[in-house]
Design a protein around this motif. Sequence first.
Motif, PDB file in Angstrom:
ATOM      1  N   ASN A   1       0.837  -1.199   0.000  1.00  0.00           N
ATOM      2  CA  ASN A   1       0.000   0.000   0.000  1.00  0.00           C
ATOM      3  C   ASN A   1       0.869   1.245   0.000  1.00  0.00           C
ATOM      4  O   ASN A   1       0.438   2.320   0.380  1.00  0.00           O
TER       5      ASN A   1
ATOM      6  N   GLU B   1      -4.501   1.750   0.295  1.00  0.00           N
ATOM      7  CA  GLU B   1      -5.225   1.959   1.540  1.00  0.00           C
ATOM      8  C   GLU B   1      -4.273   1.849   2.725  1.00  0.00           C
ATOM      9  O   GLU B   1      -3.367   1.024   2.747  1.00  0.00           O
ATOM     10  N   ILE B   2      -4.490   2.697   3.730  1.00  0.00           N
ATOM     11  CA  ILE B   2      -3.687   2.674   4.946  1.00  0.00           C
ATOM     12  C   ILE B   2      -4.364   1.758   5.964  1.00  0.00           C
ATOM     13  O   ILE B   2      -5.585   1.797   6.135  1.00  0.00           O
ATOM     14  N   ASN B   3      -3.573   0.928   6.628  1.00  0.00           N
ATOM     15  CA  ASN B   3      -4.134   0.052   7.652  1.00  0.00           C
ATOM     16  C   ASN B   3      -3.209   0.029   8.862  1.00  0.00           C
ATOM     17  O   ASN B   3      -2.157   0.680   8.874  1.00  0.00           O
TER      18      ASN B   3
ATOM     19  N   SER C   1       2.141   8.615  14.406  1.00  0.00           N
ATOM     20  CA  SER C   1       0.864   9.223  14.027  1.00  0.00           C
ATOM     21  C   SER C   1       1.071  10.319  12.991  1.00  0.00           C
ATOM     22  O   SER C   1       0.286  10.461  12.044  1.00  0.00           O
TER      23      SER C   1
ATOM     24  N   ILE D   1       1.572   8.780   9.608  1.00  0.00           N
ATOM     25  CA  ILE D   1       0.312   8.373   8.985  1.00  0.00           C
ATOM     26  C   ILE D   1      -0.436   9.591   8.444  1.00  0.00           C
ATOM     27  O   ILE D   1      -1.022   9.547   7.350  1.00  0.00           O
ATOM     28  N   GLU D   2      -0.406  10.702   9.163  1.00  0.00           N
ATOM     29  CA  GLU D   2      -1.021  11.938   8.676  1.00  0.00           C
ATOM     30  C   GLU D   2      -0.333  12.415   7.400  1.00  0.00           C
ATOM     31  O   GLU D   2      -0.996  12.868   6.456  1.00  0.00           O
TER      32      GLU D   2
ATOM     33  N   GLN E   1       1.214  10.497   5.218  1.00  0.00           N
ATOM     34  CA  GLN E   1       0.792   9.595   4.160  1.00  0.00           C
ATOM     35  C   GLN E   1      -0.621   9.924   3.691  1.00  0.00           C
ATOM     36  O   GLN E   1      -0.901   9.957   2.486  1.00  0.00           O
ATOM     37  N   ASN E   2      -1.514  10.197   4.638  1.00  0.00           N
ATOM     38  CA  ASN E   2      -2.888  10.562   4.282  1.00  0.00           C
ATOM     39  C   ASN E   2      -2.937  11.831   3.451  1.00  0.00           C
ATOM     40  O   ASN E   2      -3.721  11.950   2.500  1.00  0.00           O
ATOM     41  N   HIS E   3      -2.083  12.799   3.806  1.00  0.00           N
ATOM     42  CA  HIS E   3      -2.043  14.062   3.064  1.00  0.00           C
ATOM     43  C   HIS E   3      -1.736  13.813   1.600  1.00  0.00           C
ATOM     44  O   HIS E   3      -2.405  14.344   0.702  1.00  0.00           O
TER      45      HIS E   3
ATOM     46  N   LEU F   1      -2.026  10.995  -0.020  1.00  0.00           N
ATOM     47  CA  LEU F   1      -3.067  10.182  -0.652  1.00  0.00           C
ATOM     48  C   LEU F   1      -4.156  11.043  -1.274  1.00  0.00           C
ATOM     49  O   LEU F   1      -4.799  10.642  -2.248  1.00  0.00           O
ATOM     50  N   ASN F   2      -4.366  12.241  -0.706  1.00  0.00           N
ATOM     51  CA  ASN F   2      -5.459  13.096  -1.151  1.00  0.00           C
ATOM     52  C   ASN F   2      -5.048  14.118  -2.208  1.00  0.00           C
ATOM     53  O   ASN F   2      -5.849  14.971  -2.591  1.00  0.00           O
TER      54      ASN F   2
END
Length: 301
Positions: free
Chosen positions: A172, A178-180, A233, A236-237, A239-241, A243-244
């Motif tokens: 991923n 997807e993040i898990n 944490s 993960i933030e 990575q989420n940034h 991703l969008n």
Amino acid sequence: MCLFHFVSATVCAQIIREPAYAGRYYPNDADSLRILISNYIQSQERLSDVSHVKVLVVPHYSPGWNLTASGIKQIEDTNPQTIVLISNYHFGVVGDGSFDGIAIDSSDLWRTPISDIPLDRVLADYLVDSDKKIIYESSIFKEDWTIELLLPFLQTVLNNNYKILPILFGNNMLIGGEINDNYKILSNVLNRQLKSSDIVIISNDMAHNFKGNYNCEESDRKLIRIIESGNCSALIEFQNHYLNLDEMHGNVISCGIDGIKTGLDYFKETGGGNIRTIGYGNSEIDGYFVGYGSIIMYQPK
């Protein structure tokens, strides 16, 4: 297959994972390979304040091998019983090769042109028995280069009394994945089972710019600062940034990112210490950009 002899002894043929990239990414003969890797290692220096290395993050792509050597140099002449090598499965980047979970190789030995390295089968069995997300799946290791390319470095700096455990997360790391929380599963088990002398090594290249539409070095520097903070944490933030961001789809910010999460979580849960970047670099070949960082998590003197 086990052979039963008239003396009532049982001899089991060992399963060997043969090198997939010898003669392609590195020399196929032992002497040439030793010379190549020794030259990389000898050009590096040991850090003066390191008491014990817990986690290393090092590159696998050959343009970053000077940084690989700078990290592996820090465990030269140490005596780990087991070295856990972690990355994300790379063949999921194309085709339908990705999977959800954590794969363990069931081989007995990994072979390089230098020699064979035994796997820690006791630890492997424990991991697989500990959680249904952790499975034996040797097929995905046969062509994956992320761990194979690091082994000659280990063979150059260590004696022959250690075992390895190769681990691959489902892919991923490609933007759009997807993040898990699978990394927590692995970190928790490693925390329970690894000895104080054991070492976790994350095989990771940083930003991969397939499309030429974003600043790889900028994202690499942000990633390095987050890793140095020890804040999983925040990673993960981060990575989420990405991703969008539409321009990021099809690119990679970190190809061993679940390994890095595991390393950060394991490092924190085992008492922490210092996190330091030894070096950073990048390469651009025919418009294809890749970043490389060598990062050490250690107990200081």
